[in-house]
Design a protein around this motif. Structure first.
Motif, PDB file in Angstrom:
ATOM      1  N   LYS A  16      -3.390  27.649  18.017  1.00 28.21           N
ATOM      2  CA  LYS A  16      -3.074  26.383  18.727  1.00 28.21           C
ATOM      3  C   LYS A  16      -4.045  25.267  18.338  1.00 28.21           C
ATOM      4  CE  LYS A  16      -3.453  28.536  22.731  1.00 28.21           C
ATOM      5  NZ  LYS A  16      -3.382  29.929  22.273  1.00 28.21           N
ATOM      6  N   THR A  17      -5.328  25.570  18.471  1.00 31.86           N
ATOM      7  CA  THR A  17      -6.328  24.532  18.212  1.00 31.86           C
ATOM      8  C   THR A  17      -6.299  24.104  16.744  1.00 31.86           C
ATOM      9  OG1 THR A  17      -7.671  25.402  20.008  1.00 31.86           O
ATOM     10  CG2 THR A  17      -8.797  24.028  18.384  1.00 31.86           C
ATOM     11  N   THR A  18      -6.220  25.078  15.859  1.00 31.98           N
ATOM     12  CA  THR A  18      -6.165  24.788  14.422  1.00 31.98           C
ATOM     13  C   THR A  18      -4.933  23.945  14.086  1.00 31.98           C
ATOM     14  OG1 THR A  18      -7.254  26.902  14.050  1.00 31.98           O
ATOM     15  CG2 THR A  18      -6.177  25.898  12.144  1.00 31.98           C
ATOM     16  N   PHE A  39      -7.059  19.951  25.677  1.00 32.78           N
ATOM     17  CA  PHE A  39      -6.728  20.257  27.074  1.00 32.78           C
ATOM     18  C   PHE A  39      -7.125  21.696  27.409  1.00 32.78           C
ATOM     19  CE2 PHE A  39      -3.554  20.163  30.734  1.00 32.78           C
ATOM     20  CZ  PHE A  39      -4.313  19.260  31.462  1.00 32.78           C
ATOM     21  N   ASP A  40      -8.264  22.098  26.855  1.00 31.76           N
ATOM     22  CA  ASP A  40      -8.762  23.453  27.071  1.00 31.76           C
ATOM     23  C   ASP A  40     -10.197  23.370  27.586  1.00 31.76           C
ATOM     24  OD1 ASP A  40      -9.706  26.055  26.886  1.00 31.76           O
ATOM     25  OD2 ASP A  40      -8.745  26.452  24.951  1.00 31.76           O
ATOM     26  N   PRO A  41     -10.491  24.004  28.742  1.00 35.13           N
ATOM     27  CA  PRO A  41     -11.861  23.974  29.274  1.00 35.13           C
ATOM     28  C   PRO A  41     -12.884  24.614  28.332  1.00 35.13           C
ATOM     29  CG  PRO A  41     -10.332  24.962  30.860  1.00 35.13           C
ATOM     30  CD  PRO A  41      -9.564  24.753  29.599  1.00 35.13           C
ATOM     31  N   PHE A  43     -12.976  23.746  25.236  1.00 34.60           N
ATOM     32  CA  PHE A  43     -13.190  22.588  24.338  1.00 34.60           C
ATOM     33  C   PHE A  43     -13.391  22.934  22.862  1.00 34.60           C
ATOM     34  CE2 PHE A  43     -17.862  23.104  24.450  1.00 34.60           C
ATOM     35  CZ  PHE A  43     -18.101  23.615  25.718  1.00 34.60           C
ATOM     36  N   SER A  44     -12.644  23.905  22.347  1.00 35.88           N
ATOM     37  CA  SER A  44     -12.864  24.248  20.928  1.00 35.88           C
ATOM     38  C   SER A  44     -12.305  23.184  19.979  1.00 35.88           C
ATOM     39  CB  SER A  44     -12.324  25.632  20.596  1.00 35.88           C
ATOM     40  OG  SER A  44     -11.065  25.803  21.141  1.00 35.88           O
ATOM     41  N   LEU A  45     -11.293  22.429  20.415  1.00 34.28           N
ATOM     42  CA  LEU A  45     -10.820  21.339  19.536  1.00 34.28           C
ATOM     43  C   LEU A  45     -11.924  20.295  19.377  1.00 34.28           C
ATOM     44  CD1 LEU A  45      -8.546  19.928  17.918  1.00 34.28           C
ATOM     45  CD2 LEU A  45      -7.859  18.806  20.047  1.00 34.28           C
ATOM     46  N   ILE A 129      -1.097  17.872  22.333  1.00 35.09           N
ATOM     47  CA  ILE A 129      -1.920  18.471  23.383  1.00 35.09           C
ATOM     48  C   ILE A 129      -2.269  19.904  22.985  1.00 35.09           C
ATOM     49  CG2 ILE A 129      -2.099  19.016  25.849  1.00 35.09           C
ATOM     50  CD1 ILE A 129       0.391  17.227  26.306  1.00 35.09           C
ATOM     51  N   ASP A 130      -3.559  20.155  22.856  1.00 28.30           N
ATOM     52  CA  ASP A 130      -4.022  21.519  22.568  1.00 28.30           C
ATOM     53  C   ASP A 130      -4.187  22.264  23.892  1.00 28.30           C
ATOM     54  OD1 ASP A 130      -5.061  23.766  21.346  1.00 28.30           O
ATOM     55  OD2 ASP A 130      -7.113  22.975  21.269  1.00 28.30           O
ATOM     56  N   CYS A 131      -3.293  23.202  24.168  1.00 30.43           N
ATOM     57  CA  CYS A 131      -3.293  23.901  25.473  1.00 30.43           C
ATOM     58  C   CYS A 131      -4.279  25.064  25.484  1.00 30.43           C
ATOM     59  CB  CYS A 131      -1.900  24.447  25.768  1.00 30.43           C
ATOM     60  SG  CYS A 131      -0.692  23.151  26.058  1.00 30.43           S
TER      61      CYS A 131
HETATM   62 MG    MG Z   1      -7.577  27.023  21.270  1.00 33.45          MG
END
Ligand code: MG
Ligand code: ADP
Length: 262
Positions: A16-18, A39-41, A43-45, A129-131
């Motif tokens: 997802k993030t990639t 949008f991920d706690p 925060f890897s994006l 949106i990165d979930c």
């Molecule tokens: Mg991710």
């Protein structure tokens, strides 16, 4: 017209993030104005784009969500949107994990992210949106806020069961909350056409869903350069433009732009 796309799958490690990071970059290569929303706690994006200390940021998506929950006015866009050479970013940090709990007790809790992003539609062609990897309130907010969904699937796992679960949530949202929502496509990531597992995953997904859901022609291959580009805070397209993963995300962007519906 702006299109908001959620990149979602409750499975961690699906890509997802990639995909958010590199598809956004690839869309910008086609002249599109892009905002990527972390949008991920976890925060890897944000981290993979070089924002390694988001705790010190004054306004992240968690802060905006908290303000919206409390019906406070949001700060000026310039205070919370970061500009990079090719696209804009809305950062995340740990604040977002407590936001999720605050959502539980309030009215219209599904629509908080939507209230924030709808105000940004005028500024972008695409908002991605990165979930986070769950089916909780944050993902429900993302599905309520978006026009369409891209579902990345790791080709190294037989994914059908997890997908079934995601699709059930998707249908609930479609029926009750966001009746125009559609799936733009399932995206096979870390795909290696020479391995049996990749071939089998593709075959399974095609047989189970191919008649009703678009499966992107483009498959994202595997490369160690993906991790290296994250380390450098760069997209794979800026890190090694000739890498097959970079080329694949550029092809995916063309598919996304030319998508004509189901
Ligand atoms: Mg991710
Ligand atoms: N195409 C790829 N080739 C190699 N590694 C990848 C690829 N896509 C993702 N990865 C790696 O797999 C891990 C999970 O990917 P990520 O995009 O963070 O998944 P998710 O956001 O769904 O949890 C990360 O370490 C990432 O660097």
């Amino acid at each position: 017209m702006c299109e908001i796309i959620a990149v979602a799958n409750q499975k961690g490690g699906a890509g997802k993030t990639t995909t958010t990071k590199n598809l956004g970059r690839a869309l910008s290569e086609n002249g599109k104005k892009v905002l990527e929303v972390d949008f991920d706690p976890q925060f890897s994006l944000s981290t993979s784009l070089g924002y390694t200390n988001t705790d010190s940021e004054q306004f992240t998506i968690g802060d905006l969500m908290d303000r919206a929950i409390e019906m406070k006015e949001l700060p000026d866009k310039e205070e919370y949107i970061k500009h990079t050479a090719h696209f804009d970013i809305l950062l995340s940090n740990i604040v977002l994990s407590s936001t999720e709990m605050k959502l539980v007790g309030i009215l219209e809790r599904e629509y908080i992210l939507k209230s924030i992003l709808d105000d940004l539609r005028g500024d972008y062609d695409y908002i991605l949106i990165d979930c986070n990897p769950s089916l909780g309130m944050l993902v429900i907010n993302a599905l309520a806020a978006c026009d369409s969904v891209i579902i990345p699937v790791d080709s190294n796992y037989l994914a059908s069961k997890g997908l079934e679960l995601f699709l059930r949530t998707f249908i609930r949202i479609l029926k009750r909350i966001n009746t125009k929502l559609y799936i733009k496509g399932i995206l096979l990531t870390k795909f290696n056409g020479l391995t049996n597992i990749s071939k089998k995953t593709f075959r399974n997904i095609n047989e189970s869903y191919g008649s009703g859901i678009n499966i992107f022609e483009t498959k994202i291959p595997s490369s160690v350069k993906v991790g290296e580009s994250d380390d450098q805070g760069l997209s794979i397209i800026d890190f090694t433009p000739e890498n097959p993963v970079a080329i694949a995300y550029l092809e995916l962007a063309k598919e996304v732009i030319n998508y004509v519906g189901q």
